[in-house]
Design an enzyme around this catalytic site. Sequence first.
Site, PDB file in Angstrom:
ATOM      1  CG  HIS A  21      -0.488   0.004   2.578  1.00 16.79           C
ATOM      2  ND1 HIS A  21       0.476  -0.817   3.034  1.00 16.79           N
ATOM      3  CD2 HIS A  21      -0.378   1.011   3.525  1.00 16.79           C
ATOM      4  CE1 HIS A  21       0.927  -0.601   4.142  1.00 16.79           C
ATOM      5  NE2 HIS A  21       0.435   0.507   4.460  1.00 16.79           N
ATOM      6  CG  HIS A  80       0.066   4.345   4.776  1.00 11.15           C
ATOM      7  ND1 HIS A  80      -0.842   3.646   5.640  1.00 11.15           N
ATOM      8  CD2 HIS A  80      -0.772   5.531   4.534  1.00 11.15           C
ATOM      9  CE1 HIS A  80      -1.862   4.308   5.862  1.00 11.15           C
ATOM     10  NE2 HIS A  80      -1.872   5.489   5.234  1.00 11.15           N
ATOM     11  CG  ASP A  90       5.336   3.024   7.195  1.00  9.12           C
ATOM     12  OD1 ASP A  90       4.269   3.549   6.427  1.00  9.12           O
ATOM     13  OD2 ASP A  90       4.962   2.071   8.064  1.00  9.12           O
ATOM     14  CG  HIS A  91       4.543  -0.294   4.229  1.00  8.16           C
ATOM     15  ND1 HIS A  91       4.204  -1.683   4.289  1.00  8.16           N
ATOM     16  CD2 HIS A  91       3.858   0.471   5.167  1.00  8.16           C
ATOM     17  CE1 HIS A  91       3.827  -1.743   5.515  1.00  8.16           C
ATOM     18  NE2 HIS A  91       3.706  -0.667   5.908  1.00  8.16           N
ATOM     19  CG  HIS A 110      -3.824  -0.064   6.514  1.00  4.86           C
ATOM     20  ND1 HIS A 110      -4.041  -0.041   7.951  1.00  4.86           N
ATOM     21  CD2 HIS A 110      -2.886   0.727   6.052  1.00  4.86           C
ATOM     22  CE1 HIS A 110      -2.907   0.676   8.333  1.00  4.86           C
ATOM     23  NE2 HIS A 110      -2.440   1.103   7.202  1.00  4.86           N
ATOM     24  CG  ASP A 141       0.710  -1.354   7.953  1.00  2.37           C
ATOM     25  OD1 ASP A 141       1.715  -2.221   7.942  1.00  2.37           O
ATOM     26  OD2 ASP A 141       0.946  -0.353   8.086  1.00  2.37           O
TER      27      ASP A 141
END
Lengths: 293, 293
Positions: free
Chosen positions: A62, A64, A66-67, A142, A212
Amino acid sequence: MDFTVTILGSGAAIPTTERNPSAQLVEVRNNLLLLDCGEGTQMQLRKSGVRIQKINHIFISHLHGDHYFGLIGLINTMHLLGRSQELHLYAIQPLEELIKMQLELSRTTLLYPLIFHPVDPEISSVILDHAQFTVTTIPLNHRVPTCGFLIREKPEKRRIRKDFLKTARVPVAFFDRIKDGEDYTDENGHVHLNQLITHDPPQVKSYAYCTDTAYYQPVVPVIKDCTLLYHEATFMEDKAADARAKFHSTAKEAASIALQAGAKNSDVDGLLREAKEVFPETVLAEDGLKVEV
Amino acid sequence: MDFTVTILGSGAAIPTTERNPSAQLVEVRNNLLLLDCGEGTQMQLRKSGVRIQKINHIFISHLHGDHYFGLIGLINTMHLLGRSQELHLYAIQPLEELIKMQLELSRTTLLYPLIFHPVDPEISSVILDHAQFTVTTIPLNHRVPTCGFLIREKPEKRRIRKDFLKTARVPVAFFDRIKDGEDYTDENGHVHLNQLITHDPPQVKSYAYCTDTAYYQPVVPVIKDCTLLYHEATFMEDKAADARAKFHSTAKEAASIALQAGAKNSDVDGLLREAKEVFPETVLAEDGLKVEV
């Protein structure tokens, strides 16, 4: 054959000196797959001694940061190091546009084909059908469109018993047919039942990467009987309300998914003790951890 | 007062285990400025023990990835850590669009005002006029629009001599006027010439950050007499043709700019020995190096 998962980053949204943002390297039958690519992943790969040009498939769960904030840097480094072979990228559509924009801004024309495969995170489907394994999306729940990935080996052929090969003089031309399950009729017309002259191939292994997500029961049938499950767990049970509000899971919830899916092992992001109460075969995901599937 | 430059990344386009992509932290009179922000800069800041929320101004020289791929991660982390004060970002316009797109993709509404200041890299102009210092763009000559940044302290006021303060009973109300250069007439009508009762303030210091660029003579008048010059140097003199083709500089060229500009010290990216032949006050920029301006 080898089927391993290396945790390059164990999923801290804010990188710390001990934990990097999400990224995992999966080696399956000598193929390297990258799952998510947080900032600094290319440095983590380098520290782990991984030959980055061997990575041919990258999957982003996804958008976000941090990914995926490390993705453009890795794509760029592969280019600067002279890559020529295809790189396949699996993610939701807008990521393609973003990468194109960044390449245009730096006036970069990649030396290699970057092949984008748009993913629909709402339905589970096979997005990569490789000769030796498949990758299937796992819809998750999520705050933004998100899916996990299930990597499953394809069954190997049956194995001819060594003692049989030693006594019977089987022409090499017959090997493949026996491995495919056929009986063997020898030169005297004697039929050897396949079952008696072969072993079962090793059990097919699979790895489910679920991050997540809030606790989400529809995951269970998709990952049923997986060999190893990675499931995020951001909160302890006493913060279950926070977990739900933020579309994350508690350690108990993660372990419960493992239990319901009949996973052999599970790899829970943090909060080990609580998860172990529900699912004892839980290990803690830490940066640098390498797990055999 | 303190005026220091810390090399967080010394400019490798491909990060290695020893060298991070470009980023420098400048502390000038208790203000923290960040110059460029390659991938992993936020981790470098954390390792250096820097309180990232104290950074209020970020300057991006150009949109090659090794100079800005870490920016979105830092912006995001500042948000996740609950920042509320303004962050000012200085770069060429398209970067604003890119950041907006990335924030939209993750459905992030920043908790703090991110104020974008578009920069024209073609002309030298003051882009930040702070009470204690100014920042001026330095047009450079690279493959994409690029500028460096000159950070110059503003002059402090004159300092009243301590021995004079001890003998004369100067009312506090007069202090500022004396510091501004006025003479002082005491209660007996006696005039004390300002020159005799004050010291000069410390010399104004300045730091010029020039990366990435080919040898480019028009830099010289802009950075004239700077206290410290950082100038990239990607090649040795025997590869001068490569340097020109790739819009980078040789170590000798970098040192020559330092010499022509009358810099007090220079900080050349790599290739130290060659640069020292031309400009002896050269130091090598390495990750973690902290230089006093």
